[in-house]
Motif scaffolding. Structure first.
Motif, PDB file in Angstrom:
ATOM      1  N   TRP A 287      35.721 -32.893  18.567  1.00 17.14           N
ATOM      2  CA  TRP A 287      35.178 -32.890  17.207  1.00 17.14           C
ATOM      3  C   TRP A 287      33.652 -32.889  17.198  1.00 17.14           C
ATOM      4  N   ASN A 288      33.058 -33.513  18.217  1.00 25.08           N
ATOM      5  CA  ASN A 288      31.593 -33.510  18.327  1.00 25.08           C
ATOM      6  C   ASN A 288      31.074 -32.231  18.981  1.00 25.08           C
ATOM      7  N   GLU A 289      32.021 -31.382  19.415  1.00 27.65           N
ATOM      8  CA  GLU A 289      31.720 -30.115  20.085  1.00 27.65           C
ATOM      9  C   GLU A 289      31.068 -30.305  21.462  1.00 27.65           C
ATOM     10  N   ASP A 290      31.298 -31.494  22.061  1.00 32.81           N
ATOM     11  CA  ASP A 290      30.906 -31.700  23.452  1.00 32.81           C
ATOM     12  C   ASP A 290      31.873 -30.925  24.355  1.00 32.81           C
ATOM     13  N   ILE A 291      33.109 -30.778  23.872  1.00 30.75           N
ATOM     14  CA  ILE A 291      34.107 -29.920  24.515  1.00 30.75           C
ATOM     15  C   ILE A 291      34.418 -28.801  23.539  1.00 30.75           C
ATOM     16  N   LYS A 292      34.371 -27.568  23.980  1.00 25.04           N
ATOM     17  CA  LYS A 292      34.498 -26.412  23.094  1.00 25.04           C
ATOM     18  C   LYS A 292      35.946 -25.943  22.971  1.00 25.04           C
ATOM     19  N   PHE A 293      36.248 -25.262  21.869  1.00 26.37           N
ATOM     20  CA  PHE A 293      37.557 -24.618  21.714  1.00 26.37           C
ATOM     21  C   PHE A 293      37.755 -23.601  22.829  1.00 26.37           C
ATOM     22  N   GLY A 294      38.964 -23.589  23.390  1.00 24.00           N
ATOM     23  CA  GLY A 294      39.266 -22.642  24.462  1.00 24.00           C
ATOM     24  C   GLY A 294      38.829 -23.106  25.838  1.00 24.00           C
ATOM     25  N   GLU A 295      38.120 -24.228  25.917  1.00 22.18           N
ATOM     26  CA  GLU A 295      37.605 -24.707  27.214  1.00 22.18           C
ATOM     27  C   GLU A 295      38.731 -25.295  28.060  1.00 22.18           C
ATOM     28  N   ARG A 296      38.656 -25.060  29.374  1.00 23.44           N
ATOM     29  CA  ARG A 296      39.654 -25.626  30.275  1.00 23.44           C
ATOM     30  C   ARG A 296      39.318 -27.089  30.561  1.00 23.44           C
ATOM     31  N   LEU A 297      40.336 -27.947  30.519  1.00 26.29           N
ATOM     32  CA  LEU A 297      40.167 -29.367  30.825  1.00 26.29           C
ATOM     33  C   LEU A 297      40.639 -29.609  32.254  1.00 26.29           C
TER      34      LEU A 297
ATOM     35  N   ILE B   2      45.494 -39.167  33.020  1.00 25.28           N
ATOM     36  CA  ILE B   2      44.933 -37.988  32.346  1.00 25.28           C
ATOM     37  C   ILE B   2      46.058 -37.060  31.898  1.00 25.28           C
ATOM     38  N   ARG B   3      47.068 -36.903  32.743  1.00 22.67           N
ATOM     39  CA  ARG B   3      48.207 -36.047  32.376  1.00 22.67           C
ATOM     40  C   ARG B   3      48.923 -36.602  31.144  1.00 22.67           C
ATOM     41  N   GLU B   4      49.049 -37.929  31.069  1.00 27.99           N
ATOM     42  CA  GLU B   4      49.676 -38.557  29.907  1.00 27.99           C
ATOM     43  C   GLU B   4      48.832 -38.298  28.643  1.00 27.99           C
ATOM     44  N   ALA B   5      47.506 -38.369  28.806  1.00 26.64           N
ATOM     45  CA  ALA B   5      46.608 -38.090  27.671  1.00 26.64           C
ATOM     46  C   ALA B   5      46.775 -36.642  27.224  1.00 26.64           C
ATOM     47  N   PHE B   6      46.898 -35.738  28.183  1.00 27.60           N
ATOM     48  CA  PHE B   6      47.120 -34.319  27.865  1.00 27.60           C
ATOM     49  C   PHE B   6      48.407 -34.133  27.065  1.00 27.60           C
ATOM     50  N   LYS B   7      49.465 -34.868  27.456  1.00 23.41           N
ATOM     51  CA  LYS B   7      50.750 -34.749  26.761  1.00 23.41           C
ATOM     52  C   LYS B   7      50.616 -35.165  25.295  1.00 23.41           C
ATOM     53  N   ILE B   8      49.834 -36.220  25.043  1.00 19.98           N
ATOM     54  CA  ILE B   8      49.601 -36.687  23.671  1.00 19.98           C
ATOM     55  C   ILE B   8      48.903 -35.594  22.868  1.00 19.98           C
ATOM     56  N   LEU B   9      47.863 -35.022  23.468  1.00 18.03           N
ATOM     57  CA  LEU B   9      47.094 -33.977  22.783  1.00 18.03           C
ATOM     58  C   LEU B   9      47.910 -32.696  22.598  1.00 18.03           C
ATOM     59  N   GLU B  10      48.833 -32.461  23.531  1.00 15.84           N
ATOM     60  CA  GLU B  10      49.675 -31.259  23.427  1.00 15.84           C
ATOM     61  C   GLU B  10      50.661 -31.398  22.271  1.00 15.84           C
ATOM     62  N   VAL B  11      51.226 -32.588  22.097  1.00 15.50           N
ATOM     63  CA  VAL B  11      52.132 -32.836  20.971  1.00 15.50           C
ATOM     64  C   VAL B  11      51.382 -32.637  19.651  1.00 15.50           C
TER      65      VAL B  11
ATOM     66  N   VAL C 242      45.684 -29.322  22.487  1.00 20.52           N
ATOM     67  CA  VAL C 242      45.527 -28.633  23.765  1.00 20.52           C
ATOM     68  C   VAL C 242      46.806 -27.860  24.064  1.00 20.52           C
ATOM     69  N   ILE C 243      46.688 -26.907  24.969  1.00 17.23           N
ATOM     70  CA  ILE C 243      47.846 -26.118  25.382  1.00 17.23           C
ATOM     71  C   ILE C 243      47.858 -26.017  26.906  1.00 17.23           C
ATOM     72  N   SER C 244      49.021 -26.223  27.494  1.00 14.82           N
ATOM     73  CA  SER C 244      49.168 -26.110  28.950  1.00 14.82           C
ATOM     74  C   SER C 244      49.720 -24.734  29.296  1.00 14.82           C
ATOM     75  N   LYS C 245      49.014 -24.049  30.171  1.00 14.95           N
ATOM     76  CA  LYS C 245      49.442 -22.716  30.588  1.00 14.95           C
ATOM     77  C   LYS C 245      49.936 -22.782  32.025  1.00 14.95           C
ATOM     78  N   ALA C 246      51.126 -22.252  32.260  1.00 15.93           N
ATOM     79  CA  ALA C 246      51.731 -22.289  33.593  1.00 15.93           C
ATOM     80  C   ALA C 246      50.795 -21.694  34.642  1.00 15.93           C
ATOM     81  N   ARG C 247      50.545 -22.447  35.680  1.00 21.42           N
ATOM     82  CA  ARG C 247      49.726 -22.049  36.838  1.00 21.42           C
ATOM     83  C   ARG C 247      48.261 -21.755  36.482  1.00 21.42           C
ATOM     84  N   LYS C 248      47.870 -22.090  35.241  1.00 23.17           N
ATOM     85  CA  LYS C 248      46.479 -21.854  34.838  1.00 23.17           C
ATOM     86  C   LYS C 248      45.745 -23.125  34.434  1.00 23.17           C
ATOM     87  N   GLY C 249      46.501 -24.141  34.004  1.00 25.85           N
ATOM     88  CA  GLY C 249      45.868 -25.402  33.629  1.00 25.85           C
ATOM     89  C   GLY C 249      45.992 -25.719  32.147  1.00 25.85           C
TER      90      GLY C 249
END
Length: 222
Positions: free
Chosen positions: A25-35, A51-60, A64-71
């Motif tokens: 939201w502060n734009e320290d991390i940009k849309f489309g950026e890889r985490l 961190i993976r658990e945090a990603f799952k929360i954000l994915e729900v 964020v979106i998880s891409k197979a073999r890409k991150g």
């Protein structure tokens, strides 16, 4: 329970997910950026599994979106996404605000006025993020009084997407004061307890956003 105790009782993964939201939201991390899992684990001094658990929360929450073999990547909102959020917000809020009228008592208006007082201070400080946070508090509080548990649940599930969507608005409002003034008019409509005024007030508020945001996007792509 006060806010500090609530935060202390949150799982670490939720706290990190919340911090990542703030960074987006502060734009320290940009849309489309890889985490990067490893970098974030080091930065927060936690395990990669946290961190993976945090990603799952954000994915729900579809942030964020998880891409197979890409991150894992921050979701890149499209014009269609923004249009859908505007449409959904208009449908839910116009109905919820109208239904909330009969439940609004003096203490509820007192609470909304306090939010407006905070919004005036933040507007004077020229802090868009602070204004958007208070926008969410204002709208969520009224929706929470509509008396329809399913509407409230759906709206709650959309909170993160709506707050992320608000990031796009700062460039379309003429001033911080204009944003504050819109909410002041919305509060006046609620105080009147006139269903037509409230319904039109909500729709006008969201339609202003739609006309400016999507109109500007159309020009940019044209």
């Amino acid at each position: 329970m006060d806010d500090d105790n609530y935060i202390l009782q949150k799982p670490l993964s939720e706290l990190i997910a919340d911090e990542l939201k703030r960074k987006i939201w502060n734009e320290d991390i940009k849309f489309g950026e890889r985490l990067l899992e490893t970098d974030l684990a080091e930065s927060f001094d936690v395990s990669r599994s946290t961190i993976r658990e945090a990603f799952k929360i954000l994915e729900v929450e579809e942030l964020v979106i998880s891409k197979a073999r890409k991150g894992t990547y921050v979701t890149d909102f499209t014009d269609q996404d923004l249009d859908e959020i505007i449409e959904l917000r208009s449908l839910i809020e116009s109905q919820a605000f109208t239904q909330a009228i009969k439940h609004l008592e003096k203490e509820h208006f007192d609470h909304l006025r306090k939010i407006m007082e905070q919004m005036k201070v933040i507007a004077d400080e020229k802090d868009w993020n602070g204004l958007f946070d208070l926008d969410m508090k204002f709208h969520s509080f009224v929706v929470g009084l509509c008396g329809n548990s399913r509407i409230i649940k759906i709206y709650d599930s959309l909170q993160v997407q709506i707050r992320t969507f608000l990031m796009h608005l700062d460039r379309y409002y003429s001033s911080y004061q204009a944003f504050y003034d819109e909410h002041k008019e919305l509060l006046k409509a609620l105080e009147s307890k006139d269903e037509h005024k409230v319904n039109e007030g909500v729709k006008d508020h969201i339609a202003y956003v739609e006309a400016n945001l999507l109109g500007q996007h159309a020009k940019a792509s044209g």
